[in-house]
Design a protein around this motif. Structure first.
Motif, PDB file in Angstrom:
ATOM      1  N   ALA A  14      52.962  57.035  26.493  1.00 14.84           N
ATOM      2  CA  ALA A  14      51.525  57.263  26.574  1.00 14.84           C
ATOM      3  C   ALA A  14      51.132  58.095  27.792  1.00 14.84           C
ATOM      4  O   ALA A  14      50.115  58.790  27.779  1.00 14.84           O
ATOM      5  CB  ALA A  14      50.791  55.925  26.592  1.00 14.84           C
ATOM      6  N   GLU A  15      51.931  58.042  28.837  1.00 12.60           N
ATOM      7  CA  GLU A  15      51.623  58.811  30.049  1.00 12.60           C
ATOM      8  C   GLU A  15      51.852  60.299  29.832  1.00 12.60           C
ATOM      9  O   GLU A  15      51.221  61.136  30.476  1.00 12.60           O
ATOM     10  CB  GLU A  15      52.518  58.340  31.205  1.00 12.60           C
ATOM     11  CG  GLU A  15      52.314  56.883  31.601  1.00 12.60           C
ATOM     12  CD  GLU A  15      50.955  56.678  32.269  1.00 12.60           C
ATOM     13  OE1 GLU A  15      50.640  57.436  33.194  1.00 12.60           O
ATOM     14  OE2 GLU A  15      50.218  55.778  31.848  1.00 12.60           O
ATOM     15  N   THR A  16      52.765  60.633  28.925  1.00 12.35           N
ATOM     16  CA  THR A  16      53.131  62.029  28.682  1.00 12.35           C
ATOM     17  C   THR A  16      52.338  62.642  27.527  1.00 12.35           C
ATOM     18  O   THR A  16      52.014  63.827  27.547  1.00 12.35           O
ATOM     19  CB  THR A  16      54.635  62.129  28.371  1.00 12.35           C
ATOM     20  OG1 THR A  16      55.362  61.491  29.422  1.00 12.35           O
ATOM     21  CG2 THR A  16      55.097  63.572  28.254  1.00 12.35           C
ATOM     22  N   CYS A  17      52.005  61.853  26.539  1.00 10.26           N
ATOM     23  CA  CYS A  17      51.290  62.331  25.341  1.00 10.26           C
ATOM     24  C   CYS A  17      49.977  63.012  25.704  1.00 10.26           C
ATOM     25  O   CYS A  17      49.200  62.494  26.496  1.00 10.26           O
ATOM     26  CB  CYS A  17      51.024  61.134  24.429  1.00 10.26           C
ATOM     27  SG  CYS A  17      50.027  61.528  22.976  1.00 10.26           S
ATOM     28  N   ILE A  18      49.760  64.205  25.118  1.00 12.54           N
ATOM     29  CA  ILE A  18      48.519  64.947  25.376  1.00 12.54           C
ATOM     30  C   ILE A  18      47.570  64.861  24.184  1.00 12.54           C
ATOM     31  O   ILE A  18      46.613  65.622  24.076  1.00 12.54           O
ATOM     32  CB  ILE A  18      48.813  66.423  25.722  1.00 12.54           C
ATOM     33  CG1 ILE A  18      49.636  67.099  24.607  1.00 12.54           C
ATOM     34  CG2 ILE A  18      49.550  66.518  27.062  1.00 12.54           C
ATOM     35  CD1 ILE A  18      49.763  68.615  24.762  1.00 12.54           C
ATOM     36  N   ASP A  19      47.867  63.934  23.245  1.00 13.41           N
ATOM     37  CA  ASP A  19      46.923  63.629  22.179  1.00 13.41           C
ATOM     38  C   ASP A  19      46.692  64.794  21.219  1.00 13.41           C
ATOM     39  O   ASP A  19      45.586  64.989  20.730  1.00 13.41           O
ATOM     40  CB  ASP A  19      45.598  63.199  22.831  1.00 13.41           C
ATOM     41  CG  ASP A  19      44.759  62.306  21.933  1.00 13.41           C
ATOM     42  OD1 ASP A  19      45.340  61.566  21.126  1.00 13.41           O
ATOM     43  OD2 ASP A  19      43.526  62.369  22.040  1.00 13.41           O
ATOM     44  N   CYS A  20      47.742  65.586  20.975  1.00  9.24           N
ATOM     45  CA  CYS A  20      47.569  66.778  20.144  1.00  9.24           C
ATOM     46  C   CYS A  20      47.553  66.466  18.645  1.00  9.24           C
ATOM     47  O   CYS A  20      47.046  67.247  17.848  1.00  9.24           O
ATOM     48  CB  CYS A  20      48.672  67.791  20.440  1.00  9.24           C
ATOM     49  SG  CYS A  20      50.295  67.320  19.801  1.00  9.24           S
ATOM     50  N   GLY A  21      48.173  65.347  18.256  1.00  6.24           N
ATOM     51  CA  GLY A  21      48.164  64.952  16.852  1.00  6.24           C
ATOM     52  C   GLY A  21      49.258  65.552  15.993  1.00  6.24           C
ATOM     53  O   GLY A  21      49.334  65.267  14.795  1.00  6.24           O
ATOM     54  N   ALA A  22      50.127  66.369  16.581  1.00  5.09           N
ATOM     55  CA  ALA A  22      51.188  67.014  15.799  1.00  5.09           C
ATOM     56  C   ALA A  22      52.104  65.978  15.140  1.00  5.09           C
ATOM     57  O   ALA A  22      52.532  66.146  13.998  1.00  5.09           O
ATOM     58  CB  ALA A  22      52.012  67.939  16.691  1.00  5.09           C
ATOM     59  N   CYS A  23      52.408  64.914  15.845  1.00  4.46           N
ATOM     60  CA  CYS A  23      53.317  63.891  15.311  1.00  4.46           C
ATOM     61  C   CYS A  23      52.739  63.246  14.052  1.00  4.46           C
ATOM     62  O   CYS A  23      53.465  62.970  13.095  1.00  4.46           O
ATOM     63  CB  CYS A  23      53.628  62.839  16.361  1.00  4.46           C
ATOM     64  SG  CYS A  23      52.183  62.126  17.166  1.00  4.46           S
ATOM     65  N   ALA A  24      51.437  63.024  14.043  1.00  6.40           N
ATOM     66  CA  ALA A  24      50.807  62.417  12.870  1.00  6.40           C
ATOM     67  C   ALA A  24      50.944  63.348  11.663  1.00  6.40           C
ATOM     68  O   ALA A  24      51.170  62.893  10.539  1.00  6.40           O
ATOM     69  CB  ALA A  24      49.346  62.125  13.164  1.00  6.40           C
ATOM     70  N   GLY A  25      50.841  64.660  11.917  1.00  7.30           N
ATOM     71  CA  GLY A  25      50.959  65.618  10.832  1.00  7.30           C
ATOM     72  C   GLY A  25      52.377  65.760  10.319  1.00  7.30           C
ATOM     73  O   GLY A  25      52.587  66.044   9.142  1.00  7.30           O
TER      74      GLY A  25
END
Ligand code: SF4
Ligand code: SF4
Length: 56
Positions: free
Chosen positions: A35-46
């Motif tokens: 969670a500290e590294t994630c920039i919330d881009c959403g690519a993983c969900a896609g």
């Protein structure tokens, strides 16, 4: 805010390959997001075939 991977994960690794900041690693039976590294881009969900990454 960050994404989190639920227990629906089947450990295919697709999300880790696509994460631009390398925030996803293989955990115990499923993949996990730092969670500290994630920039919330959403690519993983896609990229996920089972919709395991969720925004929280
Ligand atoms: Fe990586 Fe983006 Fe997923 Fe965060 S939301 S883990 S930065 S792909
Ligand atoms: Fe798990 Fe989905 Fe990532 Fe595959 S793409 S490792 S199923 S969260």
């Amino acid at each position: 805010m960050a994404y989190r991977i639920t227990d629906d994960c089947i450990a295919c690794g697709a999300c880790a390959a696509g994460c631009p900041v390398d925030a996803i690693s293989e955990g115990d039976g499923k993949y996990v997001i730092d969670a500290e590294t994630c920039i919330d881009c959403g690519a993983c969900a896609g990229d996920c075939p089972v919709d395991a990454p969720v925004a929280e």
